[in-house]
Scaffold this motif. Structure first.
Motif, short mmCIF file in Angstrom:
data_model
loop_
_atom_site.label_atom_id
_atom_site.label_comp_id
_atom_site.label_asym_id
_atom_site.label_seq_id
_atom_site.Cartn_x
_atom_site.Cartn_y
_atom_site.Cartn_z
N ASP A 68 -6.45 2.33 -13.69
CA ASP A 68 -5.57 2.37 -12.43
C ASP A 68 -5.45 1.21 -11.64
O ASP A 68 -6.71 0.38 -11.53
N VAL A 69 -4.56 0.73 -10.97
CA VAL A 69 -4.50 -0.12 -10.25
C VAL A 69 -3.91 0.17 -8.90
O VAL A 69 -3.12 1.04 -8.66
N ARG A 70 -4.63 -0.16 -7.67
CA ARG A 70 -4.02 0.13 -6.51
C ARG A 70 -4.00 -1.25 -5.54
O ARG A 70 -4.61 -2.06 -5.40
N LEU A 71 -2.87 -0.77 -4.95
CA LEU A 71 -2.35 -2.23 -3.84
C LEU A 71 -2.40 -1.60 -2.54
O LEU A 71 -1.70 -0.27 -2.49
N VAL A 72 -3.23 -1.98 -1.59
CA VAL A 72 -3.04 -1.69 -0.10
C VAL A 72 -2.35 -2.65 0.77
O VAL A 72 -3.00 -3.80 0.63
N ALA A 73 -1.68 -2.15 1.31
CA ALA A 73 -0.88 -3.36 2.32
C ALA A 73 -1.62 -3.38 3.74
O ALA A 73 -2.61 -2.32 3.89
N GLU A 74 -1.37 -4.23 4.54
CA GLU A 74 -1.97 -4.58 5.79
C GLU A 74 -1.99 -3.18 6.64
O GLU A 74 -2.85 -3.27 7.44
N ASP A 75 -0.86 -2.59 6.50
CA ASP A 75 -0.66 -1.39 7.48
C ASP A 75 -1.31 -0.22 6.94
O ASP A 75 -1.34 0.84 7.34
N GLY A 76 -2.02 -0.23 5.68
CA GLY A 76 -2.78 0.85 5.16
C GLY A 76 -1.92 1.45 4.11
O GLY A 76 -2.52 2.54 3.56
N TYR A 77 -0.54 1.28 3.96
CA TYR A 77 0.21 1.81 2.94
C TYR A 77 -0.29 1.48 1.57
O TYR A 77 -0.91 0.30 1.49
#
Lengths: 244, 243
Positions: free
Chosen positions: B38-47
């Motif tokens: 699994d790959v997870r991307l987290v944006a600066e706004d928490g998304y």
């Protein structure tokens, strides 16, 4: 701690930086440094939220909304004729109750419209099904002398199994379904009959269902033996063994 | 299962639409050929966004390789193909999936059938077999049938050709959107005749691994069963478009 909660912590602890995400990410994760911090998310450089189409209240953590209906299964789609098909609820002591395809169709139908969540990350909203409440089947089996047990193994054509606590199949939360979107359920989606337990990850909604077997203990089913979570609550992100 | 921040140490073009990411994963516990992460991307706004990607590298490899096909209207694959570069961190967890796996100790003939990017976990199996001790390798035989739309859509072509030359695998290709002389490869969808030519007789009790888009997987798995293969020895993995 769930991912959802982590995000809230970041918001609460660092309210001033929230408007300036660069400061937040720079402070927590200097570029070029490998960090593995269980309590803080790693900000992916240059990744921006794009899909805010789905209301957060409907999308469990780590899921995205799809309009398609992806198919997942571990082997060939079983071909079972309706004449041969039956549905059984089996007790520990060998007692069981059996329904034919026409017996099942003759039971009172319900038409749940529910959101479904697959562990492979897609969620699909407002799926329309028609089938029979599992409460009704379990009650009929109990009345016929099949003693209740705390856990249940759903079993299917092709050898697939999945384990559930009895409480996840009762109280109006689970159905065996044979229509999807007002049409007979297609074989690749689990027809003629699949289990529908929409409040758990969708692998619990066993395709090609042939029955439910009572269990004293929570023995793992097919995917559960291969590292997937025994319960599989998408809102707690219980994807794999060891998840909270 | 814990999330780990891997480092991107190399990015390779596989096709115009696909790249291989080579990752250094701290404390990688090892994997079996056919598993995914699994790959997870987290944006600066928490998304955050998560996707699963098959592992292309064999268990013997110290670094983890993922081959990602860009889905133009997706949100994770365009990031992995176009934004991520060497030196970046990438959150992964795994390995995941214990059914669609092959080990060189699993004796007997193996048929690999791939459609499009479905080749990735099968490539891990071919690489695993090629790297194995010759005595272990002698326990199995491996045959690949690989379907793509065009020649330019084939992943790992040079490497597969080398594995064929070195007799680690037999391989046949079918290009469904190209016309040509069938003596140099097929130019149609996978069918019963093709599976009979490239595959093993059911009496040899092969294990078949089928990975690709759902229509291909449904059709190939059904055809193998019709040809007399034991359904429990036909293992499938599907690649819907995962953006």
């Amino acid at each position: 701690m769930t991912i959802h909660a982590r995000w809230m912590v970041a918001q609460i602890v660092l309210p001033d930086e929230k408007s300036d995400g660069r400061v937040l990410s720079g402070k927590l994760h200097p570029r070029g440094v490998n960090v593995t911090m269980a309590d803080e998310p790693f900000i992916a450089r240059g990744f921006h939220s794009r899909r805010q189409t789905a209301p957060a209240s409907r999308l469990p953590p780590g899921q995205y909304e799809t309009r398609d209906f992806p198919v997942l299964s571990a082997g060939p789609t079983p071909q079972t004729s309706l004449a041969e098909w039956d549905f059984r609820i089996e007790g520990l002591d060998g007692k069981s109750m059996r329904w034919s395809w026409t017996d099942i169709l003759a039971l009172p139908h319900e038409t749940p419209t529910v959101d479904i969540h697959c562990v492979t990350k897609w969620s699909k909203f407002d799926t329309k099904w028609e089938g029979v409440s599992v409460d009704l089947l379990l009650d009929a089996a109990r009345d016929a002398g099949v003693a209740e047990q705390p856990f249940i193994m759903a079993f299917s054509d092709g050898g697939y199994t999945t384990n559930l606590p009895r409480g996840d199949l009762t109280g109006g939360k689970a159905w065996i379904v044979f229509l999807y979107d007002d049409a007979l359920l297609a074989p690749e989606h689990g027809g003629p009959v699949r289990l529908l337990v929409p409040h758990l990850y969708f692998w619990k909604s066993a395709k090609w269902l042939r029955g439910l077997r009572m269990m004293e203990r929570d023995d793992p089913g097919f995917w559960e033996q291969l590292g997937y979570h025994d319960r599989g609550d998408p809102w707690r992100e219980q994807r794999y063994q060891g998840d909270p | 299962m814990k999330w780990t921040v891997a480092s991107v140490v190399e990015v390779r073009d596989e096709t115009l639409r696909a790249k291989t990411l080579v990752l250094d994963v701290p404390d990688w516990p090892g994997h079996r050929a056919g598993q995914h992460v699994d790959v997870r991307l987290v944006a600066e706004d928490g998304y955050q966004a998560q996707r699963s990607y098959s592992i292309a590298s064999p268990p013997e490899s110290r670094q983890l390789e993922l081959t990602v096909e860009r889905i133009d209207d997706g949100e994770v694959s365009p990031y992995l193909c176009d934004v991520l570069h060497v030196g970046d961190g990438l959150e992964v967890r795994g390995p995941i999936g214990g059914y669609f796996v092959w080990d060189v100790r699993d004796a007997g003939p193996v048929l690999l059938v791939a459609g499009g990017s479905g080749i990735v976990p099968l490539m891990a199996m071919m690489r695993h077999r090629a790297r194995a001790d010759a005595n272990l390798r002698a326990l199995s035989e491996m045959s690949l049938l690989y379907s793509t739309r065009t020649l330019g859509d084939l992943f790992y072509l040079k490497e597969i050709e080398r594995l064929v030359e070195e007799q680690h695998v037999r391989a046949a290709f079918t290009l469904t959107r190209e016309k040509g002389d069938d003596r140099r490869g097929y130019h149609r969808r996978i069918d019963k005749a093709m599976l009979t030519d490239v595959g093993w007789p059911p009496s040899h009790m092969p294990r078949s691994y089928v990975c690709g888009p759902t229509p291909l997987v449904e059709s190939v798995a059904r055809t193998l069963v019709e040809l007399g293969h034991d359904p429990s020895r036909v293992l499938t993995e599907r690649f819907g478009p995962t953006g």
